[in-house]
Design a protein around this motif. Structure first.
Motif, PDB file in Angstrom:
ATOM      1  N   GLY A  69      47.877  34.286  44.849  1.00 19.45           N
ATOM      2  CA  GLY A  69      47.507  34.149  46.247  1.00 19.45           C
ATOM      3  C   GLY A  69      46.056  33.811  46.482  1.00 19.45           C
ATOM      4  N   GLN A  70      45.259  33.702  45.421  1.00 18.00           N
ATOM      5  CA  GLN A  70      43.848  33.343  45.561  1.00 18.00           C
ATOM      6  C   GLN A  70      43.654  31.856  45.309  1.00 18.00           C
ATOM      7  N   PRO A  71      42.745  31.199  46.051  1.00 20.26           N
ATOM      8  CA  PRO A  71      42.474  29.780  45.801  1.00 20.26           C
ATOM      9  C   PRO A  71      41.932  29.568  44.393  1.00 20.26           C
ATOM     10  N   PRO A  72      42.315  28.504  43.714  1.00 18.29           N
ATOM     11  CA  PRO A  72      41.807  28.231  42.357  1.00 18.29           C
ATOM     12  C   PRO A  72      40.283  28.215  42.279  1.00 18.29           C
ATOM     13  N   ALA A  73      39.608  27.737  43.331  1.00 17.36           N
ATOM     14  CA  ALA A  73      38.142  27.703  43.311  1.00 17.36           C
ATOM     15  C   ALA A  73      37.565  29.102  43.197  1.00 17.36           C
ATOM     16  N   ASP A  74      38.176  30.079  43.878  1.00 13.92           N
ATOM     17  CA  ASP A  74      37.713  31.459  43.772  1.00 13.92           C
ATOM     18  C   ASP A  74      37.934  31.999  42.360  1.00 13.92           C
ATOM     19  N   LEU A  75      39.069  31.640  41.766  1.00 19.12           N
ATOM     20  CA  LEU A  75      39.359  32.107  40.416  1.00 19.12           C
ATOM     21  C   LEU A  75      38.379  31.506  39.409  1.00 19.12           C
ATOM     22  N   ARG A  76      37.980  30.276  39.627  1.00 17.50           N
ATOM     23  CA  ARG A  76      37.005  29.652  38.726  1.00 17.50           C
ATOM     24  C   ARG A  76      35.653  30.360  38.814  1.00 17.50           C
ATOM     25  N   ALA A  77      35.305  30.863  39.999  1.00 18.37           N
ATOM     26  CA  ALA A  77      34.050  31.615  40.141  1.00 18.37           C
ATOM     27  C   ALA A  77      34.102  32.903  39.324  1.00 18.37           C
ATOM     28  N   TYR A  78      35.257  33.568  39.341  1.00 17.52           N
ATOM     29  CA  TYR A  78      35.414  34.768  38.512  1.00 17.52           C
ATOM     30  C   TYR A  78      35.284  34.414  37.034  1.00 17.52           C
ATOM     31  N   ALA A  79      35.868  33.299  36.628  1.00 17.40           N
ATOM     32  CA  ALA A  79      35.809  32.893  35.222  1.00 17.40           C
ATOM     33  C   ALA A  79      34.369  32.634  34.793  1.00 17.40           C
ATOM     34  N   ARG A  80      33.577  32.022  35.653  1.00 19.23           N
ATOM     35  CA  ARG A  80      32.171  31.765  35.297  1.00 19.23           C
ATOM     36  C   ARG A  80      31.419  33.069  35.071  1.00 19.23           C
ATOM     37  N   MET A  81      31.659  34.052  35.923  1.00 23.73           N
ATOM     38  CA  MET A  81      30.970  35.330  35.759  1.00 23.73           C
ATOM     39  C   MET A  81      31.477  36.092  34.538  1.00 23.73           C
ATOM     40  N   ALA A  82      32.784  36.029  34.289  1.00 23.08           N
ATOM     41  CA  ALA A  82      33.326  36.678  33.099  1.00 23.08           C
ATOM     42  C   ALA A  82      32.773  36.035  31.836  1.00 23.08           C
ATOM     43  N   ASP A  83      32.580  34.725  31.872  1.00 26.74           N
ATOM     44  CA  ASP A  83      32.033  34.025  30.714  1.00 26.74           C
ATOM     45  C   ASP A  83      30.579  34.406  30.455  1.00 26.74           C
TER      46      ASP A  83
END
Length: 395
Positions: A159-173
């Motif tokens: 239910g989250q936009p892919p752009a928001d998920l990519r932001a989480y991935a950048r921080m996790a990385d």
């Protein structure tokens, strides 16, 4: 002779009746149904793993396939634990074990309840698959899963936009190498982040009331005490609380939770929460410009009012249902204890202290003996030193 034949005849009739109930191979009808359904679930699992939509659909409802197809799976298997026949079908209790490819060393285990129907020809098919009893939801129970891989992370949303998920991935990385620099390389150095649509979604994944997590930006799931077997941890985000944080706060939270993933196998019942939470905060705040009074505002306020804690916080002080101010002070106290060790003995000694405490098979005496071995202090002298440090840093 005739009498003997009659006895044998009655015995044969009784035997036929018994076999009709048990089946010619000695199995009961329930055993036969259980075997047939287990075979069906095995076929369903195999179809999911090889991304065969047609074969999956042949086993029953395809909703789960649609929701799951983006999830990279290394394994997926049901084990039936109970079967109850219903009018025209059955209800099945099953343990589901699955692993995400490239991330999980050990499977996620969860209990499921499946409903099945039967065709006129006697073929079983699945009509529903849901969490069992008080078990928490899985992400696909909340909608279609979107997967965003990072360099060191996999972010899964519903239910989250892919752009928001990519932001989480950048921080996790960013979080993974930051943790590795301090903790070392003896962990997967990869993290899975679950992003539900709301606080309610987070609570559903954790199987607890939403009120328990209001204001909590993220938690990490997984059992302590790996005993050489790294659990399949998940960082679960509360998007409602996470959204109100600034960029630095968001990074601190993800680095904190990633630290829990890294240290889980060395975290046992012997590890006090002031150490596990304090160490995660210590790594989380490294590299930021937050001063002690900024990072520990509630404890700083108490110190200014003349209330320096008499002792390190107990595990009960870290309950999410605790008073918010007391909960904040517990986290801040643990952070300052770990910060003191790093400041006065070095970061390597802090990591060694953490590993040493978790290396004890039983809790009693673990902290005391490790303080002596690693820092050369008694619990009393450590507490005195910490209280002085708190006064000095937060004055």
């Amino acid at each position: 002779m005739a009498g003997g034949r009659r006895v044998r005849g009655v015995g044969a009739v009784a035997l036929c009746l018994l076999l009709s109930l048990a089946g010619c191979d000695g199995r009961t009808a329930a055993d036969s149904a259980r075997s047939e359904v287990q075979h069906l679930l095995d076929l369903r699992s195999a179809a999911l793993l090889r991304h065969d939509a047609g074969a999956y659909g042949a086993t029953g409802a395809s909703t789960e396939y649609t929701r799951l197809r983006a999830l990279p799976l290394a394994s997926w298997a049901y084990r039936i634990t109970g079967l109850r026949r219903t009018a025209g079908g059955a209800t099945v209790d099953a343990d589901l074990a699955y692993k995400v490819a490239g991330y999980d060393r050990a499977p996620i285990d969860t209990r499921r309840t499946l409903t099945l129907a039967r065709t006129a020809s006697g073929t079983w098919y699945v009509t529903g698959d849901r969490p069992a009893g008080k078990s928490g939801q899985q992400l696909w129970d909340q909608g279609t899963v979107t997967a965003v891989p990072g360099a060191h992370s996999l972010v899964l949303g519903a239910g989250q936009p892919p752009a928001d998920l990519r932001a989480y991935a950048r921080m996790a990385d960013q979080a993974v190498p930051a943790v590795t620099r301090e903790w070392g390389t003896d962990w997967t150095r990869r993290v899975v982040v679950l992003v539900p649509k709301s606080l309610q979604g987070m609570a559903g994944l954790l199987g607890s009331p939403a009120a328990n997590y209001r204001g909590i930006a993220a938690v990490t799931t997984g059992e302590a005490g790996g005993a050489g077997r790294t659990p399949a941890d998940r960082v679960v985000i509360n998007p409602d609380a996470y959204a109100v944080l600034g960029a630095m706060g968001k990074q601190v939270v993800l680095t904190h939770e990633t630290t829990h993933v890294a240290t889980r196998a060395r975290t046992t019942a012997a590890t006090p929460l002031w150490l596990s939470e304090g160490y995660a905060d210590w790594i989380g705040y490294l590299g930021t410009d937050r001063t002690p009074t900024e990072a520990a505002p509630e404890l700083a306020r108490a110190v200014r009012d003349g209330h320096v804690p008499a002792a390190l916080p107990a595990d009960k002080d870290f309950g999410f249902t605790s008073d918010p101010t007391e909960l904040a002070q517990a986290y801040e106290s643990g952070w300052l204890a770990c910060r003191m060790i790093a400041d006065q003995w070095g970061a390597a000694r802090l990591a060694a202290f953490y590993r040493g405490v978790g290396g004890h098979p039983q809790r009693p005496g673990a902290v005391e003996s490790t303080l002596e071995q690693v820092l050369g202090l008694t619990p009393e002298s450590f507490t005195t030193r910490w209280r002085t440090y708190v006064r000095t840093e937060l004055r």
